[in-house]
Write an enzyme that holds these catalytic residues in place. Structure first.
Site, PDB file in Angstrom:
ATOM      1  N   CYS A  84      74.018-112.694  65.868  1.00  0.00           N
ATOM      2  CA  CYS A  84      72.962-112.692  64.927  1.00  0.00           C
ATOM      3  C   CYS A  84      71.830-111.593  65.338  1.00  0.00           C
ATOM      4  CB  CYS A  84      72.516-113.982  64.688  1.00  0.00           C
ATOM      5  SG  CYS A  84      71.001-114.299  63.608  1.00  0.00           S
ATOM      6  N   CYS A 198      72.462-106.554  60.526  1.00  0.00           N
ATOM      7  CA  CYS A 198      72.751-107.857  60.471  1.00  0.00           C
ATOM      8  C   CYS A 198      74.143-108.341  60.345  1.00  0.00           C
ATOM      9  CB  CYS A 198      72.053-108.572  58.948  1.00  0.00           C
ATOM     10  SG  CYS A 198      72.573-110.205  58.436  1.00  0.00           S
TER      11      CYS A 198
HETATM   12  N1  DGL Z   1      73.573-112.901  60.425  1.00  0.00           N
HETATM   13  C1  DGL Z   1      72.019-113.121  60.774  1.00  0.00           C
HETATM   14  C2  DGL Z   1      71.680-111.582  61.387  1.00  0.00           C
HETATM   15  O1  DGL Z   1      72.560-110.845  61.938  1.00  0.00           O
HETATM   16  C3  DGL Z   1      71.010-113.688  59.946  1.00  0.00           C
HETATM   17  C4  DGL Z   1      71.367-114.077  58.507  1.00  0.00           C
HETATM   18  C5  DGL Z   1      70.318-114.942  58.000  1.00  0.00           C
HETATM   19  O2  DGL Z   1      70.486-116.168  58.288  1.00  0.00           O
HETATM   20  O3  DGL Z   1      69.255-114.400  57.187  1.00  0.00           O
HETATM   21  O4  DGL Z   1      70.670-111.264  61.227  1.00  0.00           O
END
Ligand code: DGL
Length: 274
Positions: A84, A198
């Site tokens: 993430c 993301c």
């Molecule tokens: N998948 C996450 C990232 O790489 C975050 C998505 C979220 O929860 O807003 O930033």
């Protein structure tokens, strides 16, 4: 498992724990499974804290190390991947300080994007929380100093990726809006490369490519994370056969048939609650 047991040749069943706020980390998991097919996997979606991208730095910096501490106690991983960008760019130092384990983080793939861009205009598409991080300034300065780096945060695109993994239909217009956040900025007409900053976004990269007004190169960090994980575990022993991977949710969730099928597609056949 104790060092003594390991030395005695016992099978090391400790998993790699892959962590995200939701299903985004599956884009990283796919690469990790390819690089390390025998690695036992625990995939954790913090649906109790989702979404991270609209939270404050203080909220993320407090939540992620504490939660990973609980998860490490429960699943005893050999290594944790924070799949993430939002959690990594904000909470990685806190997690490393709290846990005595190798931690692999996810950083926006600005370096590979700058290496590929011909027009020298690159876009960074992430969450609101990620694109405002000083970490992104540092990466841009270090690796893309001769590029115009445009940034856009899209909470909607995170939701679209979640919906799409549940098997729900998502409209083209919503993807156009997200990409438009970059293309419509000054200089956006020259942008040729987009960092998917993301982990949710590679899951819908084909939709973004399909609505893009011209061919764009999309870059993400998943293969680099898998390579780093393989390097850090190169001396490890693995169970002989692939073990069923587990998906863990941190809060009650109704797992729809669509989501169940998507999880199974990533090898996650067992579902648990923390
Ligand atoms: N998948 C996450 C990232 O790489 C975050 C998505 C979220 O929860 O807003 O930033």
């Amino acid at each position: 498992m104790t060092v003594g047991e390991l030395q005695a040749g016992a099978i090391d069943n400790r998993p790699i724990l892959v962590f995200d706020s939701g299903v985004g980390g599956l884009s990283v998991l796919a690469e990790v499974r390819q690089a390390l097919p025998k690695a036992p996997i625990v995939y954790v979606a913090d649906n109790g804290g989702f979404p991270y991208g609209t939270k404050t730095e203080a909220e993320i910096a407090a939540r992620v190390p504490a939660l990973l501490g609980r998860l490490a106690e429960r699943y005893r991983p050999r290594l944790i991947i924070i799949a993430c960008n939002t959690a990594s760019t904000i909470a990685l130092p806190g997690v490393r300080a709290a846990l005595d384990l190798p931690i692999v983080g996810t950083v926006p793939a600005i370096k590979p994007a700058a290496e590929r861009s011909t027009s020298r205009v690159i876009g960074v598409l992430g969450t609101d929380a990620t694109v405002r991080q000083p970490y992104v300034d540092d990466l841009s300065r270090q690796f893309a100093s001769d590029c115009l780096v445009l940034r856009h945060g899209s909470a909607a695109l995170v939701q679209l990726a979640e919906a799409s993994l549940r098997g729900e239909a998502t409209p083209d217009g919503a993807y156009s809006d997200a990409l438009g956040g970059l293309l419509d900025q000054s200089g956006g007409d020259r942008m040729d490369t987009v960092v998917l900053a993301c982990t949710h976004f590679p899951l819908v990269a084909d939709r973004l490519a399909a609505i893009a007004p011209r061919p764009l190169t999309f870059v993400d960090g998943a293969s680099g994370i898998a390579r780093r994980t393989a390097t850090l575990t190169r001396d490890h022993s693995w169970p002989d056969r692939a073990t069923p991977a587990i998906a863990v949710f941190t809060a009650p969730i109704e797992v729809s048939e669509g989501l169940k099928a998507s999880l199974a597609g990533f090898g996650l056949s067992k579902i648990e609650r923390l």
